[in-house]
Write a protein that holds these residues in place. Structure first.
Motif, PDB file in Angstrom:
ATOM      1  N   VAL A  59       0.814  -1.174  -0.041  1.00 20.97           N
ATOM      2  CA  VAL A  59       0.099  -0.140  -0.005  1.00 20.97           C
ATOM      3  C   VAL A  59       0.737   1.280   0.014  1.00 20.97           C
ATOM      4  N   PRO A  60       0.816   2.221  -1.115  1.00 20.23           N
ATOM      5  CA  PRO A  60       1.939   3.326  -1.172  1.00 20.23           C
ATOM      6  C   PRO A  60       1.454   4.136  -0.161  1.00 20.23           C
ATOM      7  N   PRO A  61       2.303   4.798   0.542  1.00 20.93           N
ATOM      8  CA  PRO A  61       2.327   6.010   1.571  1.00 20.93           C
ATOM      9  C   PRO A  61       1.617   7.192   0.608  1.00 20.93           C
ATOM     10  N   LYS A  62       1.205   7.982   1.384  1.00 18.56           N
ATOM     11  CA  LYS A  62       0.843   9.432   0.914  1.00 18.56           C
ATOM     12  C   LYS A  62       1.947  10.393   0.967  1.00 18.56           C
ATOM     13  N   ILE A  63       2.634  10.838   0.065  1.00 20.30           N
ATOM     14  CA  ILE A  63       3.901  11.745   0.082  1.00 20.30           C
ATOM     15  C   ILE A  63       3.736  13.024  -0.407  1.00 20.30           C
ATOM     16  N   MET A  64       3.748  14.096   0.261  1.00 19.99           N
ATOM     17  CA  MET A  64       3.601  15.373  -0.352  1.00 19.99           C
ATOM     18  C   MET A  64       4.836  16.223  -0.683  1.00 19.99           C
ATOM     19  N   TRP A  65       4.857  17.220  -1.337  1.00 27.46           N
ATOM     20  CA  TRP A  65       5.905  18.308  -1.616  1.00 27.46           C
ATOM     21  C   TRP A  65       6.375  18.785  -0.205  1.00 27.46           C
ATOM     22  N   ALA A  66       7.792  18.631   0.015  1.00 26.23           N
ATOM     23  CA  ALA A  66       8.381  18.995   1.090  1.00 26.23           C
ATOM     24  C   ALA A  66       9.153  20.465   0.550  1.00 26.23           C
ATOM     25  N   GLY A  67       8.217  21.329   0.480  1.00 25.89           N
ATOM     26  CA  GLY A  67       8.638  22.716   0.070  1.00 25.89           C
ATOM     27  C   GLY A  67       8.366  23.842   1.039  1.00 25.89           C
ATOM     28  N   PRO A  68       8.485  25.015   0.515  1.00 25.82           N
ATOM     29  CA  PRO A  68       8.087  26.347   1.218  1.00 25.82           C
ATOM     30  C   PRO A  68       6.447  26.166   1.478  1.00 25.82           C
ATOM     31  N   ASN A  69       5.849  25.281   0.757  1.00 24.05           N
ATOM     32  CA  ASN A  69       4.382  25.390   1.058  1.00 24.05           C
ATOM     33  C   ASN A  69       4.147  24.818   2.315  1.00 24.05           C
ATOM     34  N   ALA A  70       4.741  23.820   2.682  1.00 20.50           N
ATOM     35  CA  ALA A  70       4.426  23.126   4.109  1.00 20.50           C
ATOM     36  C   ALA A  70       4.919  24.137   5.087  1.00 20.50           C
ATOM     37  N   VAL A  71       5.996  24.914   5.089  1.00 17.50           N
ATOM     38  CA  VAL A  71       6.410  25.573   6.269  1.00 17.50           C
ATOM     39  C   VAL A  71       5.402  26.916   6.418  1.00 17.50           C
ATOM     40  N   ILE A  72       5.019  27.561   5.119  1.00 17.71           N
ATOM     41  CA  ILE A  72       4.084  28.711   5.194  1.00 17.71           C
ATOM     42  C   ILE A  72       2.935  28.264   5.491  1.00 17.71           C
ATOM     43  N   GLY A  73       2.492  27.107   4.921  1.00 18.84           N
ATOM     44  CA  GLY A  73       1.125  26.616   5.434  1.00 18.84           C
ATOM     45  C   GLY A  73       0.940  26.287   6.778  1.00 18.84           C
ATOM     46  N   GLY A  74       2.023  25.770   7.297  1.00 17.76           N
ATOM     47  CA  GLY A  74       2.177  25.293   8.817  1.00 17.76           C
ATOM     48  C   GLY A  74       1.952  26.500   9.436  1.00 17.76           C
ATOM     49  N   LEU A  75       2.784  27.705   9.261  1.00 17.77           N
ATOM     50  CA  LEU A  75       2.679  28.972  10.193  1.00 17.77           C
ATOM     51  C   LEU A  75       1.381  29.543  10.224  1.00 17.77           C
ATOM     52  N   LEU A  76       0.554  29.530   8.863  1.00 13.57           N
ATOM     53  CA  LEU A  76      -0.706  29.945   8.682  1.00 13.57           C
ATOM     54  C   LEU A  76      -1.685  29.335   9.664  1.00 13.57           C
ATOM     55  N   PHE A  77      -1.575  27.809   9.338  1.00 11.32           N
ATOM     56  CA  PHE A  77      -2.582  27.096  10.159  1.00 11.32           C
ATOM     57  C   PHE A  77      -2.247  27.092  11.450  1.00 11.32           C
ATOM     58  N   GLY A  78      -1.124  27.139  12.180  1.00  7.57           N
ATOM     59  CA  GLY A  78      -0.962  27.234  13.598  1.00  7.57           C
ATOM     60  C   GLY A  78      -1.376  28.407  14.001  1.00  7.57           C
ATOM     61  N   PHE A  79      -1.304  29.795  13.527  1.00  8.85           N
ATOM     62  CA  PHE A  79      -1.545  31.036  13.800  1.00  8.85           C
ATOM     63  C   PHE A  79      -3.232  31.075  13.662  1.00  8.85           C
ATOM     64  N   GLY A  80      -3.690  30.375  12.785  1.00  9.17           N
ATOM     65  CA  GLY A  80      -5.353  30.416  12.532  1.00  9.17           C
ATOM     66  C   GLY A  80      -6.036  29.711  13.476  1.00  9.17           C
ATOM     67  N   ILE A  81      -5.555  28.402  13.792  1.00 12.22           N
ATOM     68  CA  ILE A  81      -6.470  27.574  14.573  1.00 12.22           C
ATOM     69  C   ILE A  81      -6.490  28.293  15.896  1.00 12.22           C
ATOM     70  N   VAL A  82      -5.417  28.930  16.399  1.00 11.85           N
ATOM     71  CA  VAL A  82      -5.397  29.470  17.804  1.00 11.85           C
ATOM     72  C   VAL A  82      -6.382  30.645  17.954  1.00 11.85           C
ATOM     73  N   LEU A  83      -6.083  31.505  16.700  1.00 11.73           N
ATOM     74  CA  LEU A  83      -6.999  32.722  16.663  1.00 11.73           C
ATOM     75  C   LEU A  83      -8.455  32.226  16.505  1.00 11.73           C
ATOM     76  N   ALA A  84      -8.850  31.217  15.845  1.00 11.28           N
ATOM     77  CA  ALA A  84     -10.139  30.660  15.825  1.00 11.28           C
ATOM     78  C   ALA A  84     -10.694  30.103  17.033  1.00 11.28           C
ATOM     79  N   GLY A  85      -9.603  29.436  17.793  1.00 12.65           N
ATOM     80  CA  GLY A  85     -10.221  28.504  18.594  1.00 12.65           C
ATOM     81  C   GLY A  85     -10.237  27.297  18.506  1.00 12.65           C
ATOM     82  N   GLY A  86     -10.128  26.930  17.407  1.00 11.81           N
ATOM     83  CA  GLY A  86     -10.325  25.254  17.138  1.00 11.81           C
ATOM     84  C   GLY A  86      -9.824  24.864  15.847  1.00 11.81           C
ATOM     85  N   CYS A  87      -9.339  23.712  15.759  1.00 16.72           N
ATOM     86  CA  CYS A  87      -8.847  23.211  14.444  1.00 16.72           C
ATOM     87  C   CYS A  87      -9.798  22.430  13.553  1.00 16.72           C
ATOM     88  N   GLU A  88      -9.434  21.736  12.483  1.00 18.52           N
ATOM     89  CA  GLU A  88     -10.359  20.981  11.812  1.00 18.52           C
ATOM     90  C   GLU A  88     -11.183  19.833  12.575  1.00 18.52           C
TER      91      GLU A  88
END
Length: 404
Positions: A280-309
């Motif tokens: 069963v092949p694992p799901k591998i995604m691009w290890a680029g700036p998108n992961a870092v920028i996306g993580g920063l935005l996501f971390g900031f956003g979930i705390v501001l909103a008060g909840g994650c997905e």
């Protein structure tokens, strides 16, 4: 054990977070092995946004992002869609069992703005990184994808800034004191609790029946729904929220939920590894700036909103209107990213490699590296908690000395 004892112990009372998160890790492993994909939600929320645009005459199916994740059919035809329907069903059933359903309005317009804006930021960041706290973290790391580690570290940093930001005076809500003649009763209406429990059992039976019937014609879709029910029960009964795991670490120093998540990933990793060895092949995604920028935005956003997905899903069905706005923001933010994807894809994501640790370090080496990183993460949690409370104790001693 009598039925009443079982009911109170396992259906009405909240579950301990640690074993529940570990159980979620085990269930996500079987979900991967049986359906071929990982436990994820924001990709499907993005498709929901795409379907809404189609209803008003737009053509989002021509956008590059939807060519990557697909927009064919409806949620009833997709593994992610059926899994999320199952999750909502499980959350509703669990909330009704415990009589934990009550319409609760946001305390102020500030909270509504936080919920919507934070949800948009988190949704945008999650889809930029090709995953949220699930696909790019809790189930991404056990998939041996390097991008998940980039996302996890960036999310931790983003949540730190989000925690500091939400402590600013502008977010403080004045407390209004009310004079009362006597204390209000906290005793539940037993008739209401009994009725809601029965409705919860009907919802549970209906969603399980739907999943079992679906398995006859589309086995993977049926399995996805049944697994979704399990996920929904776990996150609602144990109140599993990744936002609290990150936020509490910075504000209160408590890392219990964060450590539970690490252990859940550790348990899941060996199971995923076994399935990968079976083909069963694992799901591998691009290890680029998108992961870092996306993580920063996501971390900031979930705390501001008060909840994650996951957090907003079970709280929304419990009647907390604040999290309806968080969910709406998530859909809007993820759809907004899909619109701008063609401009962002090459410089931030697709020009970068998809790094599989099992390929880079060999099968056993990749597994070892993953466990070493998880062990370091766990040790870091212990060290942070120790230092936080040591500093707090020192500050308390200084205040006592000054007061004396």
């Amino acid at each position: 054990m009598t039925w009443q004892q079982f009911k109170q112990q396992y259906l009405v009372r909240f579950w301990a977070p640690m074993p529940a998160v570990i159980a979620a890790g085990i269930l996500s492993t079987y979900y991967f092995g049986l359906t071929g994909t990982f436990w994820a939600v924001t990709g499907e929320f993005t498709r929901w946004g795409g379907h809404l645009l189609q209803l008003v005459g737009a053509n989002p199916e021509t956008w590059g992002y939807f060519k990557v994740i697909g927009l064919q059919g409806s949620p009833l035809d997709r593994i992610d869609g059926m899994m999320i329907i199952g999750m909502f069903g499980g959350c509703i059933a669990a909330a009704l069992w415990a009589n934990n359903v009550k319409l609760r309005m946001p305390q102020s317009r500030i909270r509504i703005a936080q919920a919507l804006i934070g949800g948009i930021i988190a949704g945008f960041g999650a889809r930029l990184a090709m995953g949220c706290n699930l696909a790019a973290f809790f189930t991404g790391i056990p998939q041996f994808s390097l991008h998940a580690w980039f996302f996890a570290l960036a999310t931790a940093a983003g949540s730190y800034f989000g925690a500091r930001f939400t402590l600013l005076p502008m977010f403080r809500i004045p407390v209004k004191l009310k004079k009362v003649d006597k204390a209000s009763s906290v005793k539940q209406d037993e008739n209401q609790a009994r009725l809601r429990f029965r409705i919860g059992m009907l919802v549970f039976a209906a969603i399980i029946g739907w999943g079992l019937l679906t398995m006859f014609n589309a086995p993977k879709l049926g399995i996805a729904m049944l697994c979704g029910v399990g996920f929904g029960l776990l996150i609602e009964r144990a109140q599993i929220c990744f936002t609290s795991a990150f936020r509490d670490m910075w504000i209160t120093g408590r890392t219990h939920m964060a450590k539970a998540i690490i252990l859940g990933m550790a348990v899941s990793a060996i199971g995923i590894y076994s399935y990968v060895q079976l083909g069963v092949p694992p799901k591998i995604m691009w290890a680029g700036p998108n992961a870092v920028i996306g993580g920063l935005l996501f971390g900031f956003g979930i705390v501001l909103a008060g909840g994650c997905e996951t957090g907003w899903m079970y709280r929304a069905v419990e009647g907390q209107v604040h999290f309806w706005w968080v969910g709406l923001g998530n859909v809007l933010g993820s759809t907004l990213l899909a619109y701008y994807w063609d401009d962002l894809a090459q410089p931030l994501a697709t020009n970068w490699d998809k790094v599989n640790l099992l390929t880079s370090f060999g099968d056993k080496g990749g597994l070892l590296v993953t466990y070493l990183l998880l062990a370091l993460s766990f040790a870091a949690m212990l060290l942070w908690e120790k230092r936080f409370f040591a500093r707090k104790a020192k500050r308390d001693e200084q205040l006592i000395a000054e007061a004396a």
